[in-house]
Design an enzyme around this catalytic site. Structure first.
Site, PDB file in Angstrom:
ATOM      1  N   HIS A   1      -1.314  -0.019  -9.973  1.00  0.00           N
ATOM      2  CA  HIS A   1      -1.913  -0.944  -8.992  1.00  0.00           C
ATOM      3  C   HIS A   1      -2.491  -2.194  -9.682  1.00  0.00           C
ATOM      4  O   HIS A   1      -3.708  -2.410  -9.678  1.00  0.00           O
ATOM      5  CB  HIS A   1      -2.998  -0.225  -8.167  1.00  0.00           C
ATOM      6  CG  HIS A   1      -3.246  -0.898  -6.841  1.00  0.00           C
ATOM      7  ND1 HIS A   1      -3.471  -0.222  -5.675  1.00  0.00           N
ATOM      8  CD2 HIS A   1      -3.294  -2.214  -6.511  1.00  0.00           C
ATOM      9  CE1 HIS A   1      -3.658  -1.069  -4.683  1.00  0.00           C
ATOM     10  NE2 HIS A   1      -3.554  -2.299  -5.172  1.00  0.00           N
TER      11      HIS A   1
ATOM     12  N   GLU B   1      -4.275   7.310  -4.859  1.00  0.00           N
ATOM     13  CA  GLU B   1      -4.435   6.712  -6.193  1.00  0.00           C
ATOM     14  C   GLU B   1      -5.742   7.157  -6.823  1.00  0.00           C
ATOM     15  O   GLU B   1      -6.734   7.302  -6.101  1.00  0.00           O
ATOM     16  CB  GLU B   1      -4.411   5.186  -6.077  1.00  0.00           C
ATOM     17  CG  GLU B   1      -3.076   4.687  -5.575  1.00  0.00           C
ATOM     18  CD  GLU B   1      -3.052   3.178  -5.345  1.00  0.00           C
ATOM     19  OE1 GLU B   1      -4.014   2.477  -5.746  1.00  0.00           O
ATOM     20  OE2 GLU B   1      -2.070   2.700  -4.765  1.00  0.00           O
TER      21      GLU B   1
ATOM     22  N   ARG C   1       0.858  -1.187   0.000  1.00  0.00           N
ATOM     23  CA  ARG C   1       0.000   0.000   0.000  1.00  0.00           C
ATOM     24  C   ARG C   1       0.895   1.238   0.000  1.00  0.00           C
ATOM     25  O   ARG C   1       1.913   1.287   0.703  1.00  0.00           O
ATOM     26  CB  ARG C   1      -0.915   0.018   1.227  1.00  0.00           C
ATOM     27  CG  ARG C   1      -2.120  -0.912   1.119  1.00  0.00           C
ATOM     28  CD  ARG C   1      -3.078  -0.507  -0.007  1.00  0.00           C
ATOM     29  NE  ARG C   1      -4.249  -1.330  -0.116  1.00  0.00           N
ATOM     30  CZ  ARG C   1      -4.399  -2.365  -0.967  1.00  0.00           C
ATOM     31  NH1 ARG C   1      -3.415  -2.717  -1.778  1.00  0.00           N
ATOM     32  NH2 ARG C   1      -5.540  -3.030  -1.028  1.00  0.00           N
TER      33      ARG C   1
HETATM   34  C1  DGY Z   1      -5.539  -6.198  -3.061  1.00  0.00           C
HETATM   35  O1  DGY Z   1      -6.107  -7.275  -3.242  1.00  0.00           O
HETATM   36  O2  DGY Z   1      -5.455  -5.686  -1.949  1.00  0.00           O
HETATM   37  C2  DGY Z   1      -4.977  -5.515  -4.247  1.00  0.00           C
HETATM   38  O3  DGY Z   1      -4.117  -4.509  -3.879  1.00  0.00           O
HETATM   39  C3  DGY Z   1      -6.069  -4.972  -5.129  1.00  0.00           C
HETATM   40  O4  DGY Z   1      -6.920  -4.210  -4.382  1.00  0.00           O
END
Ligand code: DGY
Length: 330
Positions: free
Chosen positions: A296, A277, A248
């Protein structure tokens, strides 16, 4: 017994905020009244608030801000929020828990896919893959080859520091062994079995940062990990080292990272995630040649997204049929 179960759960309404792949919709249709946004694009706020009215279950994902307003709009029937993701920072977990709403996620099924992407970022960042590709496409190679063209750094034999040895971190460590990398890790809890199985070494975070050529982040976002990597931590790293982040964005203080890159405190970054984002073209990260930037897409393969849809749908089914709540995060 089965008839009773079908009748009971078929009254429940499920809203899916964005189109998810099969078999998710088919599983849900079998048991529930399902309403799914026909598009994969994010809904505007008003439509989201309107569409969640009176639902019993909500399937949501990254970018959907499921806060107290969404829960209010859904009303008292809402019993489960099933995230189509492993991360659940798009849901106000505190608020959900206060209202006794169960929140679930999709662990396991996306770990290998995200570990693959992590490795592709390590390789791309170290070997200038994106810059070199652009060089060819825009015709700069026409001026000829030279022995110092896109010199990079070796991945094989280098030291990888993994922050967070959960599922994805462990799978990245496994891949690193195939590249003859020395693997250091830092995690909240030591994982003795994995250490001996993979021959990897636990070190304190500061030591990991000092010794690693590649630092790869695999922690979830919470109060303890918010801005875990900031200027003071980056300053500990080698000037030839890279940071890779597929977890993250908020785990790194992005302003500190940008100034560290400007001041050449580290060699570069490979990022799939950002503080806010999506990032815009004006984000300084996009203007730098030492950055490899992805939108992402850690879990973005056809197979994995389909498995995630299956798990997210089954989390709702299992909740209502009383088979036990799997993948609960609160
Ligand atoms: C997750 O599964 O957390 C990925 O980052 C996509 O949201």
């Amino acid at each position: 017994m089965i008839t009773y179960f079908m009748e009971t759960i078929s009254k429940n309404k499920v809203y899916v905020t964005r189109k998810i792949p099969e078999p998710g919709p088919s599983i849900l249709k079998k048991y529930f009244q399902i309403n799914m946004n026909p598009k994969a694009d994010i809904l505007d706020r008003d439509t989201l608030l309107e569409n969640v009215k009176n639902v019993d279950a909500l399937i949501c994902m990254l970018g959907d801000n499921v806060d107290s307003n969404v829960m209010d709009a859904a009303g008292p029937n809402l019993k489960i929020i099933s995230c189509y993701s492993v991360g659940h920072d798009h849901v106000d977990i505190y608020e959900a828990t206060k209202r006794k709403i169960i929140v679930t996620n999709t662990p396991n099924v996306l770990a290998n896919t995200t570990a693959d992407l992590t490795f592709s970022l390590i390789l791309s960042a170290a070997r200038n893959i994106v810059n070199a590709d652009r060089h060819v496409r825009i015709g700069n190679w026409e001026s000829g080859w030279s022995p110092d063209l896109f010199l990079g750094y070796d991945v094989y034999g280098s030291t990888l520091g993994i922050i967070g040895l959960g599922e994805i971190g462990t799978l990245v460590a496994r891949r690193a062994k195939g590249f003859d990398m020395k693997v250091l890790y830092y995690s909240k809890n030591r994982k003795y079995e994995i250490e001996s199985e993979l021959d990897i070494t636990y070190v304190p975070l500061e030591e990991l940062l000092q010794r690693s050529d590649f630092v790869s982040i695999h922690v979830s976002l919470n109060r303890d990990t918010l801005h875990l990597i900031d200027e003071s931590k980056i300053k500990l790293m080698k000037k030839t080292a890279f940071i890779i982040n597929t977890s993250r964005g908020k785990v790194i203080n992005e302003q500190d990272l940008i100034s560290a890159l400007k001041n050449k405190l580290i060699a570069g970054v490979g990022l799939d995630v950002y503080e806010n984002e999506p990032i815009s073209k004006s984000n300084p990260l996009t203007q730098m040649s030492q950055t490899t930037l992805l939108p992402h897409i850690g879990s973005a393969t056809f197979m994995t997204r389909s498995r995630m849809a299956e798990v997210a749908a089954n989390n709702v089914v299992n909740f209502f049929n009383g088979k036990g709540i799997l993948h609960k995060v609160n």
